[in-house]
Design a protein around this motif. Sequence first.
Motif, PDB file in Angstrom:
ATOM      1  N   PHE A 130       0.812  -1.221   0.000  1.00 23.75           N
ATOM      2  CA  PHE A 130       0.000   0.000   0.000  1.00 23.75           C
ATOM      3  C   PHE A 130       0.842   1.266   0.000  1.00 23.75           C
ATOM      4  N   ALA A 131       0.248   2.319  -0.565  1.00 23.65           N
ATOM      5  CA  ALA A 131       0.782   3.653  -0.321  1.00 23.65           C
ATOM      6  C   ALA A 131       0.589   3.973   1.169  1.00 23.65           C
ATOM      7  N   ARG A 132       1.423   4.888   1.687  1.00 22.06           N
ATOM      8  CA  ARG A 132       1.301   5.282   3.096  1.00 22.06           C
ATOM      9  C   ARG A 132       0.240   6.378   3.226  1.00 22.06           C
ATOM     10  N   THR A 133      -0.828   6.084   3.962  1.00 22.55           N
ATOM     11  CA  THR A 133      -1.902   7.066   4.137  1.00 22.55           C
ATOM     12  C   THR A 133      -1.429   8.123   5.140  1.00 22.55           C
ATOM     13  N   ARG A 134      -1.349   9.368   4.684  1.00 29.24           N
ATOM     14  CA  ARG A 134      -0.740  10.412   5.525  1.00 29.24           C
ATOM     15  C   ARG A 134      -1.693  11.538   5.900  1.00 29.24           C
ATOM     16  N   LEU A 135      -2.726  11.745   5.069  1.00 27.58           N
ATOM     17  CA  LEU A 135      -3.440  13.021   5.169  1.00 27.58           C
ATOM     18  C   LEU A 135      -4.910  12.831   4.842  1.00 27.58           C
TER      19      LEU A 135
END
Length: 348
Positions: A130-135
């Motif tokens: 996964f992409a890193r959920t940041r925002l």
Amino acid sequence: MTRPVDLRSDTVTQPTRAMRDAMAAAPLGDDVFGTDPSVNALQEKIAAMLGFEAALFMPTGTQSNLCAVLSHCGRGDEYIVGQQAHCYRWEGGGAAVFGSVQPQPLDHAADGTLPLAQIEAAIKPDDAHFARTRLLALENTLGGKLLPFGYVEAATGLAKSHGLQRHLDGARLFNAATAQAAQAGRHVRDEARRIAQCFDSVSVCFSKGLGAPVGSALCGSRELVARAHRIRKMAGGGMRQAGLLAAAASHALDHHVDRLADDHALAQRLAAGLAGIDGLMVEVPHTNIVFVDLADALKPKSSALIAQLAAEGILATGLYRLRFVTHLDVDAAGVDRAVAAIRRFFQA
Ligand SMILES: *Cc1c(COP(=O)(O)O)cnc(C)c1O
């Protein structure tokens, strides 16, 4: 012919005489050196108003959102955002193009909110897939709708509990605050601050309902604003004697916040005037934007309507739905002219 009634957008306003005087009188420096006193004063004013450590003057709301997303997220990170959000749908995919930041768009509920369960389900675990959920990025108002304050608190609280940053595209934050203040019997400035304080960064446009010719501000911590400053430079947004524009924005904050309620009243007047026309579904406006859907049988007439109105000196847009926006340069007589022209068109 009388002056056109321009209901296309609240971006079309011309600076008032007093605003032009404030611009002409503004002390100027070179903001790339950080020495433009009018820019510095504006940044301090908007940061203090909304309760942040710092703010950065931006040429546009698009650049402000871009710098915000790229300040919160790096390559391979993602931001959760609404399908209709400006910083996803209407900014050319800038965060992905310039920042390699992946959007995770979610469908809006009818009231414009992103359902909490959907937000939670979209937050990815720390896993190489996964992409890193940041925002989490919210928008208020969204298409002229005020997000309920209880929702804003809950959604930003949820994001925080998962370690996400929170960005508000508050292009029309002061319209949201005006509507919220009217509901709650509070002061507009207090409501603007209450909404803003749910977020780590807030972008505000001066060139919409506030009536300045150009400009937005990105507010946040000193550290976030320092990152955004570097990105703004990369994006070509370092401006020189920008105090000329900042002075207009500053004037707008001093003189055009409390009058937004007038625009909202005019939007109500417009909606009420159109409400009785057969085949028109008029959304009751929360703020200064009136959307009107046409019954299927009338849909083919929408471009003829826009053309007929233009011929009568009334400007509106109808990309998906008819949209009418009230602002500083529209008055009750103009609204009444628009209502009468639309009635004539459909009742002819
Ligand atoms: C207008 C708008 C922007 C962008 O502003 P520009 O100055 O036109 O780039 C961003 N978000 C929302 C919600 C807007 O309405």
